[in-house]
Design a protein around this motif. Structure first.
Motif, short mmCIF file in Angstrom:
data_model
loop_
_atom_site.label_atom_id
_atom_site.label_comp_id
_atom_site.label_asym_id
_atom_site.label_seq_id
_atom_site.Cartn_x
_atom_site.Cartn_y
_atom_site.Cartn_z
N PHE A 1 0.24 10.52 -9.36
CA PHE A 1 0.83 9.27 -9.81
C PHE A 1 -0.17 8.12 -9.81
O PHE A 1 0.19 6.95 -9.88
CB PHE A 1 2.04 8.92 -8.93
CG PHE A 1 3.20 9.85 -9.12
CD1 PHE A 1 4.06 9.71 -10.19
CD2 PHE A 1 3.42 10.89 -8.23
CE1 PHE A 1 5.13 10.58 -10.37
CE2 PHE A 1 4.48 11.77 -8.40
CZ PHE A 1 5.34 11.61 -9.48
N GLY A 2 -1.46 8.47 -9.71
CA GLY A 2 -2.51 7.48 -9.81
C GLY A 2 -2.76 6.74 -8.51
O GLY A 2 -2.35 7.17 -7.43
N ASN A 3 -3.42 5.61 -8.62
CA ASN A 3 -3.79 4.82 -7.44
C ASN A 3 -2.83 3.68 -7.16
O ASN A 3 -3.11 2.80 -6.36
CB ASN A 3 -5.20 4.25 -7.63
CG ASN A 3 -6.26 5.34 -7.69
OD1 ASN A 3 -6.19 6.30 -6.93
ND2 ASN A 3 -7.22 5.18 -8.60
N SER A 4 -1.69 3.70 -7.82
CA SER A 4 -0.70 2.65 -7.63
C SER A 4 -0.18 2.66 -6.20
O SER A 4 0.00 3.73 -5.60
CB SER A 4 0.47 2.86 -8.60
OG SER A 4 1.57 2.05 -8.22
N PRO A 5 0.11 1.49 -5.62
CA PRO A 5 0.73 1.47 -4.29
C PRO A 5 2.14 2.05 -4.29
O PRO A 5 2.72 2.29 -3.23
CB PRO A 5 0.74 -0.03 -3.94
CG PRO A 5 0.61 -0.74 -5.23
CD PRO A 5 -0.20 0.13 -6.12
N LEU A 6 2.68 2.31 -5.48
CA LEU A 6 4.00 2.93 -5.60
C LEU A 6 3.89 4.44 -5.83
O LEU A 6 4.89 5.09 -6.12
CB LEU A 6 4.79 2.29 -6.75
CG LEU A 6 5.05 0.78 -6.62
CD1 LEU A 6 5.74 0.26 -7.87
CD2 LEU A 6 5.89 0.48 -5.39
N ALA A 7 2.69 5.00 -5.68
CA ALA A 7 2.48 6.42 -5.99
C ALA A 7 3.33 7.32 -5.08
O ALA A 7 3.97 8.26 -5.56
CB ALA A 7 1.00 6.77 -5.86
N GLU B 1 0.83 -1.20 0.00
CA GLU B 1 0.00 0.00 0.00
C GLU B 1 0.86 1.25 0.00
O GLU B 1 1.93 1.27 0.64
CB GLU B 1 -0.88 0.02 1.26
CG GLU B 1 -1.77 -1.18 1.44
CD GLU B 1 -2.37 -1.27 2.83
OE1 GLU B 1 -3.31 -2.06 3.02
OE2 GLU B 1 -1.88 -0.56 3.74
N ALA B 2 0.40 2.28 -0.70
CA ALA B 2 1.06 3.59 -0.60
C ALA B 2 0.83 4.13 0.81
O ALA B 2 -0.22 3.90 1.41
CB ALA B 2 0.50 4.56 -1.63
N LYS B 3 1.82 4.83 1.34
CA LYS B 3 1.76 5.30 2.72
C LYS B 3 2.22 6.76 2.80
O LYS B 3 3.18 7.15 2.14
CB LYS B 3 2.65 4.41 3.59
CG LYS B 3 2.85 4.86 5.01
CD LYS B 3 3.75 3.88 5.73
CE LYS B 3 4.52 4.51 6.88
NZ LYS B 3 5.48 5.52 6.45
#
Length: 518
Positions: free
Chosen positions: A365-371, A266-268
């Motif tokens: 950067f969108g909904n990516s967990p790497l955003a 998950e992005a944090k």
């Protein structure tokens, strides 16, 4: 007999055993000749008033001999032929996990992408002098992790996470000064921590564990949603049923690997900003309200936090008498951090000054967990470009920064690769730039003299914490999706420094071992 007292004394009394004895004698109404020893249990400085005081908790030995007892290591057992637990990362989380596994009778195999402490120094020298970034051996990666050459601060607010004293006592048993058990903000120092880390590694090896350096993990094998093993960059494959993932907050390739394999991450939210440097004498003068701090007061630290238009801005990893270090983990980026030697005797003080970054800030950067990671990466790469495509850090005098003015010149910085005058608004995201501009002015109201052009702002301070969380079950500490995978420490989003990472490493080891068939 032993008696415990909480007292407040002048620094000169706290730093002189005979003067302290006389004070305690009067305070406790105990005859001076009856006091055989005074042991300081806790010490902190109160500089809020004009007359500086030192708060002490002391244990007074009355008509009783004092025998010094330093913490000792646990009774580690030899685990040469025992079941194995694979641990990725030899930072505090990984090392303490390995030591706990040995305590519990299992064999740890620690895989560290970087080099051992001694070999690592050569790569740090190349980074500082030649601007060459080794992606596997730098201030973040190698034996001991990021903390080894980044200060060794042991202060934590995470008292509820576990037994802080146990971790501190283990550090003492491995060679740290016992003063870390006393000070309110314990600190080992970059000059001493490497030797302590080496002792930890030696203990793991002496008791049948393994520590493999230059062993970067490039794949985690999963079968039927269970860990099956790991693959190294060398081509070696190691089977694993229990895998503790303790890679630290800068192991971007691991985050990208997990995402690629559809292993949930998950992005944090995190924080990002700059690193500020002042003359230490100026910080001492502000904090102690005296021209000269004298021999009985340590170089002063500070802790600042403000709300600017509803957004938090605060100091992070403040280093009295310290040095700013280049902490990039890949070519093409600028990352700064700070450290202090044990005596904190360098002429400058530095601190990260960072702004909270929220999910809405990295939605570009969108909904990516790497955003959040990609947001972080973009700022670091901009700093590299503006600094001249080397490890030279873009910099600006503090008042110039707040006024949006390019600095005509810059004072000498402790940052060894060098600094270049750049208007930092061209690097930092708008909301961070504006928050810092106002934040510095607000800090100056709290600390008169702090807001000054004697101070230099360095870009960027961006690795305050992991921009990714690897979700795990609250009870088992296993990944919510993959059995046998234990996300651990700061890189997984469950710690915020050496002590909390060490505590989490021990917890993950206990859960991993407890889940194994005995």
């Amino acid at each position: 007999m032993q008696h415990e007292y909480n007292i407040q004394v002048p620094p000169e009394t706290a730093g002189n055993q005979e003067a302290l004895k006389q004070f305690v004698s009067k305070h406790a109404e105990i005859s001076l000749h009856e006091i055989s020893h005074i042991r300081i249990l806790k010490r902190s400085i109160d500089a809020r008033q004009k007359a500086i005081k030192v708060n002490l908790r002391v244990l007074v030995f009355v008509q009783e001999d004092f025998k010094e007892q330093k913490p000792s290591l646990p009774n580690y057992r030899n685990v040469t032929g025992a079941e194995e637990v694979i641990i990725i990362g030899a930072g505090p989380a990984g090392l303490f996990a390995a030591l706990r596994c040995i305590e519990l009778g299992k064999k740890p195999i620690v895989l560290e992408r970087g080099k051992d402490v001694r070999a690592r120094r050569r790569d740090l020298k190349k980074l500082n002098i030649e601007h060459i970034v080794n992606e596997d051996s730098n201030y973040c990666f190698g034996e001991g992790g990021a903390g080894t050459y980044s200060d060794g601060k042991l202060y934590t607010r995470s008292k509820k996470r576990g037994d802080v004293n146990r971790i501190l006592e283990l550090f003492v048993a491995f060679g740290a000064t016992d003063q870390i058990l006393v000070e309110a903000h314990p600190h080992i120092g970059t000059n001493k921590l490497p030797g302590i880390i080496q002792e930890m590694t030696k203990t793991i090896l002496d008791n049948g564990g393994e520590v493999l350096f230059e062993s970067r993990v490039v794949d985690i094998e999963v079968r039927n949603n269970e860990v099956a093993g790991v693959a190294l960059a060398t081509g070696t494959k190691i089977p694993a049923k229990k895998l503790i993932l303790a890679t630290g907050h800068s192991a971007r390739d691991i985050f990208e690997l997990l995402h690629k394999k559809d292993i949930l991450i998950e992005a944090k939210s995190f924080a990002l900003g700059v690193r500020i440097e002042h003359p230490q004498v100026l910080i001492d003068k502000i904090q102690y309200n005296r021209k000269d701090r004298g021999e009985f007061l340590p170089p002063s630290a500070y802790s600042l936090v403000k709300q600017v238009e509803g957004r938090g801005v605060y100091s992070f990893c403040m280093c009295p008498g310290g040095i700013i270090a280049p902490c990039a983990t890949s070519p093409g980026e600028i990352v700064t951090n700070g450290w202090s030697p044990s005596r904190r005797d360098q002429p400058t003080a530095n601190s990260g000054i960072v702004v909270e970054v929220r999910p809405e800030d990295y939605k570009i950067f969108g909904n990516s967990p790497l955003a959040a990671l990609n947001f972080q990466k973009q700022v670091e790469q901009k700093a590299w470009l503006e600094g001249g495509k080397t490890q030279t850090a873009p910099a600006q005098r503090m008042v110039d920064f707040s006024n949006g003015k390019l600095s005509a010149d810059l004072p000498e910085s402790s940052y060894k690769p060098g600094i270049a005058s750049v208007e930092l608004g061209s690097i930092l995201p708008e909301f961070i730039y504006r928050t810092l501009q106002k934040g510095f002015q607000e800090f100056g109201k709290s600390m008169r003299g702090y807001y000054t052009n004697e101070a230099v702002v360095h870009a960027t301070e961006s690795r305050t914490s992991s921009p990714v969380r690897i979700p795990r079950d609250r009870e088992t500490l296993e990944h919510v999706q993959i059995k046998g995978l234990y996300p651990c420490g700061e890189g997984a989003g469950y710690a915020g420094g050496i002590v909390s990472a060490a505590i989490d490493g021990e917890k993950c080891a206990e859960k991993a071992v407890g889940a194994m068939k005995n």
